[in-house]
Enzyme design. Structure first.
Site, short mmCIF file in Angstrom:
data_model
loop_
_atom_site.label_atom_id
_atom_site.label_comp_id
_atom_site.label_asym_id
_atom_site.label_seq_id
_atom_site.Cartn_x
_atom_site.Cartn_y
_atom_site.Cartn_z
N ARG A 88 0.13 3.28 -4.41
CA ARG A 88 0.82 4.36 -3.71
C ARG A 88 2.31 4.24 -3.94
O ARG A 88 2.85 3.14 -3.94
CB ARG A 88 0.53 4.30 -2.20
CG ARG A 88 -0.92 4.62 -1.90
CD ARG A 88 -1.18 4.66 -0.43
NE ARG A 88 -2.59 4.38 -0.18
CZ ARG A 88 -3.08 3.98 0.97
NH1 ARG A 88 -2.27 3.80 1.99
NH2 ARG A 88 -4.36 3.76 1.12
N GLN A 131 -6.95 -3.77 -0.92
CA GLN A 131 -7.48 -3.68 0.44
C GLN A 131 -8.78 -4.46 0.56
O GLN A 131 -9.56 -4.50 -0.38
CB GLN A 131 -7.78 -2.21 0.77
CG GLN A 131 -6.55 -1.32 0.77
CD GLN A 131 -6.93 0.13 1.06
OE1 GLN A 131 -7.87 0.66 0.47
NE2 GLN A 131 -6.21 0.76 1.96
N HIS A 147 -14.81 3.72 8.27
CA HIS A 147 -13.91 2.95 7.40
C HIS A 147 -13.49 1.73 8.20
O HIS A 147 -13.19 1.85 9.39
CB HIS A 147 -12.61 3.69 7.10
CG HIS A 147 -12.78 5.08 6.58
ND1 HIS A 147 -12.61 5.39 5.27
CD2 HIS A 147 -13.08 6.24 7.22
CE1 HIS A 147 -12.78 6.70 5.11
NE2 HIS A 147 -13.08 7.23 6.27
N CYS A 175 -12.14 5.08 -0.63
CA CYS A 175 -13.22 5.81 0.05
C CYS A 175 -13.96 6.83 -0.84
O CYS A 175 -15.19 6.87 -0.81
CB CYS A 175 -12.72 6.50 1.31
SG CYS A 175 -11.24 5.80 2.02
N HIS A 183 -16.94 0.34 3.95
CA HIS A 183 -17.42 1.57 4.57
C HIS A 183 -18.85 1.36 5.04
O HIS A 183 -19.66 0.81 4.30
CB HIS A 183 -17.33 2.73 3.58
CG HIS A 183 -15.91 3.03 3.20
ND1 HIS A 183 -15.35 2.61 2.03
CD2 HIS A 183 -14.93 3.66 3.89
CE1 HIS A 183 -14.08 2.99 1.99
NE2 HIS A 183 -13.79 3.62 3.12
N ASP A 216 -11.51 -3.56 1.81
CA ASP A 216 -11.99 -2.28 2.29
C ASP A 216 -13.51 -2.33 2.48
O ASP A 216 -14.20 -3.01 1.73
CB ASP A 216 -11.65 -1.22 1.23
CG ASP A 216 -11.46 0.15 1.85
OD1 ASP A 216 -11.65 0.28 3.07
OD2 ASP A 216 -11.13 1.08 1.10
N LYS A 240 -10.70 6.16 16.51
CA LYS A 240 -10.56 4.84 15.87
C LYS A 240 -10.22 3.75 16.87
O LYS A 240 -9.84 4.03 18.01
CB LYS A 240 -9.51 4.89 14.77
CG LYS A 240 -8.13 5.27 15.28
CD LYS A 240 -7.11 5.23 14.15
CE LYS A 240 -5.74 5.60 14.68
NZ LYS A 240 -4.65 5.30 13.77
ZN ZN Z 1 -12.00 4.30 3.70
#
Ligand code: ZN
Ligand code: ZN
Length: 645
Positions: free
Chosen positions: A367, A385, A519, A338, A389, A387, A473
């Site tokens: 991580r 991910q 997200h 992000c 946005h 991912d 969310k």
């Molecule tokens: Zn994000």
């Protein structure tokens, strides 16, 4: 009299001191036989605990986590009671209910050990005790009384636990001759425990501290019916058969190497093909839906993460920053994509007309997970991910949510995940200080999510207080082929990062405005998602995902040249194909390749060479007759199109 309010909002008066069980019995004896615990004014209670003021009441049947928790936790006591009678002097650590079943950490005493071969005898003792219908009684005691009791038994573990408790909050539970320190809740008695299975024994350090004594952890599970235990044991076997770690090894999909490092997956060619097929598929879908693909580095300056707030979160609990040799700059391995994406947004000017800006990346993040927590592809230290946005104007939030819901539903359909639930998480209206962002923004975002879900005819549960501190969310839970739930798909509104990164767009009023950030991930991580697919499909992939679509099997060496011709045509048509030109009998080649679960086997002999055909066998369906090579190409393409349309 006291007033009891039920979940549907109805209320009724009862005599002061009535128990949840008595209320259930008054509703119907059938119901009373099916409930195991109750939530009384927000706290989980024993069914037999008297209620002495107005309260809300929810009775928990087996389907509720709270029921299973009380059931399995009571079973841990039952096991402890059996252990105490079989191993006099045994000492007890903790004995919680877990996701499936329970365990108890015990110290059998010097020189004594408990192994798998002892489990049967303990199980039998538990059954004997359960059938005696021993009542669980609760007693509130002072800290001193509790300490005296466990000191007199010489149980230093319980004594240690009690010494850390506050006075006035200590309760003991007794069934038969066994008394345990416990908050509860428990079943009214041992009677409902009808089926018992102790599953394994392991070592566990007292309080997870490797400097302290190693205790014996005994795992078990219990059910109110034998049939439920039988089904559970079948499920466990089935889960073992589907274990992605085993299938990953057998099918040569991925590996781990201690030299590379724990929790760092290595994708072998076949696994990499599956992963790439997912990326290619999703990329095509995303481009059609107005996403732009972006690419960012695997590390970022610590200042970036100080701005985003991730530095605080990951500084001590994840990989430590790395430094450059000359400038002494500090970088972190990327824990999230992000912040990088916010800076991509900031790299150019944005006007209200060009929003929303939908940015997607297959971004690899790192991580730290404790070594004991690592598990195949589902718990790793590096993962990619899917991912994305969305940066949009506040008035576009609802529309963007609807688009993302559409996308998630489409992906679920392609992957045959037809059984799923969705949860909307809102903020806790009684504790608004926990959250950042204005009241107005929160209310609007929450309404937008609820409206988007209902316009898309999504069945949702709405839970207050489960939102992240930065926004509400929507999460999806998917049920797999053997009934396990996996969280796939999450959509999250964020008011925090746009603020922290000072993201702006120029509005129609020529002024700067703050965009909203969403997200979203569908697979979550490619690693975990491939694990879910492997376990859901038991290692058999749909054609579009399969690493190789076909393998060519020449009947003898004479036909190898034609086989190579066919291979070229297929590979040029984007159909990943292999040749098995070993000088083995054709029957053996067929068997070997069927075991590898390659979807199509193409057998080639004299007739096929003469006619320019291949003889087609389909995995699991056998002989499909012979066809021209380009007919086979069309067959594969149309089958794949059908799967992913
Ligand atoms: Zn994000
Ligand atoms: Zn207990």
């Amino acid at each position: 009299m006291i007033k009891i309010t039920f979940p549907d909002g109805s209320a009724k008066e009862y005599k002061n001191g009535i128990t949840s069980l008595e209320i259930a019995e008054q509703i119907s004896p059938g119901l009373a036989a099916e409930v195991y615990s109750a939530t009384v004014s927000g706290e989980i209670w024993d069914l037999t605990r008297p209620i002495s003021s107005d309260a809300t009441l929810k009775l928990h049947k087996w389907e509720d986590e709270q029921a299973k928790h009380a059931f399995w936790h009571s079973s841990a006591h039952l096991m402890a009671g059996a252990l105490e009678s079989l191993y006099p002097g045994i000492k007890f650590g903790i004995g919680p209910a877990i996701e499936m079943g329970f365990y108890y950490d015990v110290d059998p005493g010097d020189g004594k050990i408990i192994t798998d071969s002892d489990l049967k005898a303990i199980e039998d003792k538990m059954k004997e005790m359960a059938s005696e219908n021993l009542v669980f009684t609760r007693r509130e005691v002072t800290k001193k009384e509790a300490l005296d009791l466990f000191k007199s038994k010489g149980d230093e573990y319980k004594t240690e636990l009690i010494s850390e408790l506050e006075d006035g909050t200590i309760s003991l539970y007794t069934h038969g001759n066994f008394t345990d320190l416990c908050r509860g809740p428990h079943l009214p008695s041992t009677e409902p425990v009808k089926a018992i299975k102790l599953t394994s024994v392991a070592g566990a350090y007292w309080r997870g501290d490797e400097k302290r004594r190693m205790l014996t952890r005994i795992y078990g599970i219990t059910f109110p019916k034998q049939k439920m235990l039988d089904e559970y044991l079948v499920f466990v076997e089935e889960a073992k058969r589907r274990d992605h770690r085993r299938i990953g090894r057998e099918q040569e999909l991925f590996a781990f190497s201690p030299k590379v490092g724990m929790g760092l997956p290595l994708w072998l060619p076949r696994g990499s093909d599956i992963r790439q097929n997912l990326i290619d598929f999703l990329t095509t879908v995303l481009r059609k839906r107005g996403y732009r693909i972006v690419t960012t580095p695997h590390i970022g300056n610590v200042e970036l993460y100080k701005t985003s707030g991730h530095f605080e979160k990951y500084r001590t609990s994840s990989f430590q920053p790395i430094s450059t040799p000359q400038e002494g700059e500090q970088f972190m391995l990327k824990p999230m994509n992000c912040p990088h994406h916010c800076e991509i947004y900031n790299a150019t000017q944005h006007s209200y007309k060009e929003l929303p800006f939908r940015m997607a990346e297959f971004g690899t993040v790192y991580r730290y997970e404790q070594s004991g927590e690592l598990h195949g592809l589902t718990r790793v230290r590096s993962f990619t991910q899917d991912d994305a946005h969305h940066f949009c104007r506040p008035d576009q939030l609802r529309e963007e949510f609807k688009r993302i819901i559409d996308l998630v539903l489409y992906i679920f359909k392609v992957l045959n995940f037809n059984d799923f639930t969705a949860q909307i998480s809102l903020r806790d209206p009684d504790d608004k200080e926990k959250y950042i962002g204005s009241d107005e923004n929160w209310e609007k975002a929450e309404q937008d999510i609820i409206a988007a879900a209902s316009e898309k005819k999504l069945q949702t549960t709405v839970v207050k207080g489960e939102a992240a501190f930065y926004g509400p969310k929507l999460d999806f839970m998917v049920k797999d082929a053997i009934g396990r739930n996996w969280q796939l798909g999450t959509i999250q509104v964020d008011y925090n990062l746009p603020e922290r990164f000072d993201l702006t767009y120029i509005g129609s009023d020529n002024q700067k405005h703050r965009p909203v950030m969403i997200h979203r991930a569908i697979f979550g991580s490619l690693e975990r998602f491939v694990a879910v697919l492997i376990e859901n499909n038991a290692g058999k992939f749909p054609l579009w995902l399969a690493p190789e679509k076909a393998v060519i099997l020449p009947i003898s060496e004479k036909y190898n040249e034609y086989a190579v011709n066919v291979l070229e045509i297929l590979n040029n048509s984007d159909i990943c194909t292999l040749i098995d030109d070993r000088s083995e009998k054709i029957g053996k080649k067929i068997r070997d390749n069927e075991l590898k679960r390659i979807p199509y086997l193409l057998i080639i002999g004299e007739k096929e060479v003469l006619n320019g055909t291949v003889s087609v066998r389909k995995q699991g369906e056998g002989d499909q007759g012979s066809m021209k090579v380009d007919e086979f190409v069309n067959l594969i393409h149309s089958e794949i199109n059908k799967e992913i349309s």
